[in-house]
Design a protein around this motif. Structure first.
Motif, PDB file in Angstrom:
ATOM      1  N   TRP A  90       0.835  -1.207   0.000  1.00 17.34           N
ATOM      2  CA  TRP A  90       0.000   0.000   0.000  1.00 17.34           C
ATOM      3  C   TRP A  90       0.869   1.257   0.000  1.00 17.34           C
ATOM      4  N   GLY A 148       2.340   2.122  -3.277  1.00 22.45           N
ATOM      5  CA  GLY A 148       1.382   2.446  -4.330  1.00 22.45           C
ATOM      6  C   GLY A 148       1.032   1.265  -5.210  1.00 22.45           C
ATOM      7  N   HIS A 173      -0.989  -2.419  -5.985  1.00 23.48           N
ATOM      8  CA  HIS A 173      -2.377  -2.832  -5.778  1.00 23.48           C
ATOM      9  C   HIS A 173      -2.483  -4.347  -5.648  1.00 23.48           C
ATOM     10  N   GLY A 206       1.266  -3.177 -10.407  1.00 18.24           N
ATOM     11  CA  GLY A 206       1.674  -1.784 -10.284  1.00 18.24           C
ATOM     12  C   GLY A 206       3.166  -1.652 -10.532  1.00 18.24           C
ATOM     13  N   THR A 266       6.972  -0.438  -9.668  1.00 18.55           N
ATOM     14  CA  THR A 266       7.999  -0.010  -8.713  1.00 18.55           C
ATOM     15  C   THR A 266       9.298  -0.667  -9.137  1.00 18.55           C
TER      16      THR A 266
END
Length: 201
Positions: A47, A50, A52, A69, A71
């Motif tokens: 979380w 960022g 999901h 997501g 990263t």
């Protein structure tokens, strides 16, 4: 609100059934609390990064969180490391309050959480430590060489753990590590595209 899927395999149901049959209620409670805090650490980290969560899976190889997501390698490694970190924090708190309250369940849960966290940091797949090492190796050496290195290290660590587990068993110290090392060897999965993997235990 996005819908999240939850899947339990038949093998996991069998494992849970055997554990519930063999273990005492307080032992089950201690283990479940330790596992819950471990997974909560992963969820909070995802979380904060960022990312999901797509779903959860309970399989014979463990409880898995599927996510998506963007990263970098450091982010994926941090998400993997958050589980053991949360486990160590819970182990400290449970040990402290278990001693103060003379609560055997909390004290047992503290020990379980500590051992679970240490074991999970071994650089072997599919453990968190294996994922952390894989992310670092691929970031430094590139996908191909990094995956080859992480795969080799993972197998060596699993094999070494097996040998140590056999020694502990012969020395009369129980078969827990031997069983865990066999599990490690069974799930030495294909590591191609480890950087693109969106799953943590």
């Amino acid at each position: 609100m996005k819908r999240r899927n939850f899947y339990i395999s038949s093998a996991a149901l069998i494992v849970f059934g055997v554990l519930f049959y063999l273990a005492k209620p307080e032992e089950i409670a201690a283990v479940l609390a330790a596992v819950a805090f471990h997974e909560a650490g992963h969820i909070v980290a995802l979380w904060l990064l960022g990312l999901h969560i797509k779903g959860f899976r309970a399989e014979a190889r463990g409880f898995c969180i599927d996510y998506y997501g963007y990263t970098g390698a450091a982010g994926h490694a941090a998400a993997a490391a958050a589980g053991p970190l949360a486990g160590f924090m819970y182990a400290y708190a449970a040990s402290k309050y278990g001693t103060e309250l003379n609560n055997s369940v909390l004290y047992l849960s503290a020990g379980t959480s500590f051992l679970l966290s240490v074991f999970n940091l071994l650089p072997a797949m599919p453990l968190d430590g294996g994922r952390i090492f894989g992310q670092i190796a691929t970031a430094v050496l590139g996908d191909s060489r990094g995956e080859s290195l992480s795969g080799g290290v993972s197998f060596i660590v699993a094999l070494g753990t097996l040998m140590y587990g056999v020694w502990l068993l012969l020395d009369g110290r129980g078969a827990a590590l031997l069983v865990a090392s066999i599990w490690l060897l069974l799930y030495q999965e294909d590591r191609r595209g480890i950087v693109k993997r969106r799953e943590i235990l």
